[in-house]
Write an enzyme that holds these catalytic residues in place. Structure first.
Site, PDB file in Angstrom:
ATOM      1  CD  GLU A 252      -1.911   2.285   1.478  1.00  0.00           C
ATOM      2  OE1 GLU A 252      -1.775   2.967   0.330  1.00  0.00           O
ATOM      3  OE2 GLU A 252      -1.876   2.730   2.611  1.00  0.00           O
ATOM      4  CB  CYS A 286      -1.397   6.936   1.288  1.00  0.00           C
ATOM      5  SG  CYS A 286      -2.515   5.931   2.118  1.00  0.00           S
TER       6      CYS A 286
END
Length: 486
Positions: A252, A286
């Site tokens: 991720e 993110c």
């Protein structure tokens, strides 16, 4: 005594009990003040090898334990996160520079992750298959074994827990390497929660450390699955190393998520959404809204209102009082953010708000007159910066939004949700939010990005977690021994 009293774990790593690290120790620094607030053990390659070996031994008994026993440990962990919320949030504020609301939300997510993972333990583990032979044929899910988790600094608690909790619930042992900058809230807290929850010794190891420890964890033969959250550059290295060692890596990674603001929205409401998406936790997420794509007919008003919003947000030490933004994690990250803003200004972008800092406190920044080649628009900033670009048609918006290597999250604001849904179909993204900003996460939902943002949905929800942390095994069974012609 506090559950997280530093006297218990000062200068140590967790292997089921606290002990000195062969790699020595390292300071825990509060980014808001620069003060050393604790020390934590710093694992090296030898520490990782010892923990991986011990975890592999402990995992066999843990996998053989009743699903009810595993679920009970996870439920107790969830309750402890709720009971100790004030202490845990205080560490997130002090160590990660989290505003109070963000810290409380992160702790809530950790509790939710524990409860949802407890339910994983009792899920069906396979299916009965058809077979042309006189036998029973099954496909079942079995624990992967030892799972290595490498977690980042920005949301250290939940970005560790979203792998630790489901992996444990499904019968794995876990070796967790938190970022050394947030080794308490992302490491010691998790270790102490599970220790008090009754997790058997050796099933969870917490080894703060740097690159050496991370590389050793990926390479260790006892570790069969790697769950990594971090930058795309680091993720590529992890993925390459995992591939060489023939093990799965769930990655991720970074993002440069677009928020598309169509011409039929209430601009005031849209600005609130955009500000939250770009400035929450100093933009160190993110999923942060890294690109604001705004229809030309409302772009001037949007920039003006967003700049005013940014100028009014309080920035400061979240331990000292209520603020909207705390500090950037360290000077290196601050300088990276400022370099992008400076280069963008030199390339023709107009700094409509912010663009300055004091110490590690960076003002929320709005950039206008942005093009697709503006550095802060084309690259991931990982800071409180909102670049705004104009578009004239939905087709142009889709083309601009798609012109990125990243594909993590997408937000679309419109008074016609179906219009937004149709537009989303044209833009690669792992997450899509119609009439909301780009930052969101729930334990019950699959999470992950495409392209440079990672290897797809590998966290969250029943299906994704079971696929991430178990292996599929084919089993057949006959009533008597098979007979062959030789």
């Amino acid at each position: 005594m506090s559950m997280f009293d530093s006297n218990v774990w000062s200068g140590q790593i967790f292997t089921g009990r606290w002990q000195a690290a062969q790699g020595g120790d390292a300071p825990v620094v509060a980014p808001a003040t620069g003060a050393e607030v604790a020390r934590i053990g710093s694992a090296n390659e030898a520490d990782v090898a010892a923990s991986a070996t011990a975890a592999a031994r402990a995992q066999r008994d843990w996998a053989a334990a009743s699903f009810e026993e595993r679920a009970a440990v996870l439920r107790r962990a969830g309750a402890l996160f709720e009971e100790r919320a004030a202490e845990i949030s205080a560490w997130l504020v002090r160590e990660a520079g989290s505003a109070a609301g963000k810290a409380a939300f992160e702790n809530h997510l950790a509790a939710t992750e524990s409860y949802e993972s407890a339910a994983l333990a009792s899920q069906p583990i396979g299916e009965v298959l058809r077979t042309a032979k006189p036998r029973l044929s099954l496909a079942r899910r079995v624990p992967a074994g030892v799972v290595g988790v490498i977690a980042p600094f920005n949301f250290p608690l939940i970005l560790g827990m979203r792998s630790v909790a489901p992996a444990l619930a499904l019968g794995n042992a876990v070796v967790l390497k938190p970022d050394p900058r947030t080794a308490v809230s992302g490491g010691a807290v998790i270790a102490e929660i599970f220790r008090e929850a009754g997790l058997p010794e050796g099933v969870l190891h917490v080894l703060p450390g740097g690159g050496e420890a991370g590389a050793a964890l990926v390479a260790d033969p006892h570790v069969r699955v790697i769950s990594f959250t971090g930058s795309t550059a680091a993720g590529r290295k992890v993925g390459e190393a995992a591939g060489r060692h023939l093990k799965r890596a769930h990655l991720e990674l970074g993002g440069n998520s677009p928020l598309i603001v169509l011409d039929d929205v209430d601009v005031e409401h849209a600005v609130s959404v955009g500000a939250w998406g770009s400035f929450l936790h100093q933009g160190q997420i993110c999923m942060t809204t890294g690109r604001h794509l705004v229809h030309s007919s409302i772009a001037d008003e949007y920039v003006e209102r967003l700049a005013a919003k940014a100028e009014g947000l309080p920035v400061g030490d979240p331990e000292a009082g209520e603020v909207a933004l705390g500090p950037i994690i360290d000077a290196g990250q601050r300088d990276s953010v400022h370099s992008l803003v400076t280069r963008s200004s030199q390339a023709g972008a107009r700094v409509a708000a912010g663009g300055t800092y004091e110490g590690l406190f960076y003002r929320p920044t709005v950039l206008a007159d942005v093009t697709e080649t503006t550095p802060a628009f084309a690259e991931e900033v990982f800071g409180p910066v909102a670049p705004v670009i104009r578009f004239d048609s939905a087709e142009e918006a889709a083309n601009i939004a798609s012109a990125s290597d990243y594909g993590l999250s997408l937000g679309i604001l419109t008074s016609n949700p179906m219009r937004g849904y149709e537009l989303a179909d044209r833009i690669p993204a792992g997450l899509v939010h119609i009439n909301d900003q780009t930052v969101d996460d729930e334990a019950v939902a699959p999470f992950g990005g495409v392209g440079a943002s990672g290897t797809g949905s590998r966290f969250g929800g029943t299906t994704a977690n079971i696929e991430a942390f178990t292996e599929t095994q084919w089993v057949t069974m006959r009533a008597d021994v098979a007979r062959y012609p030789f």
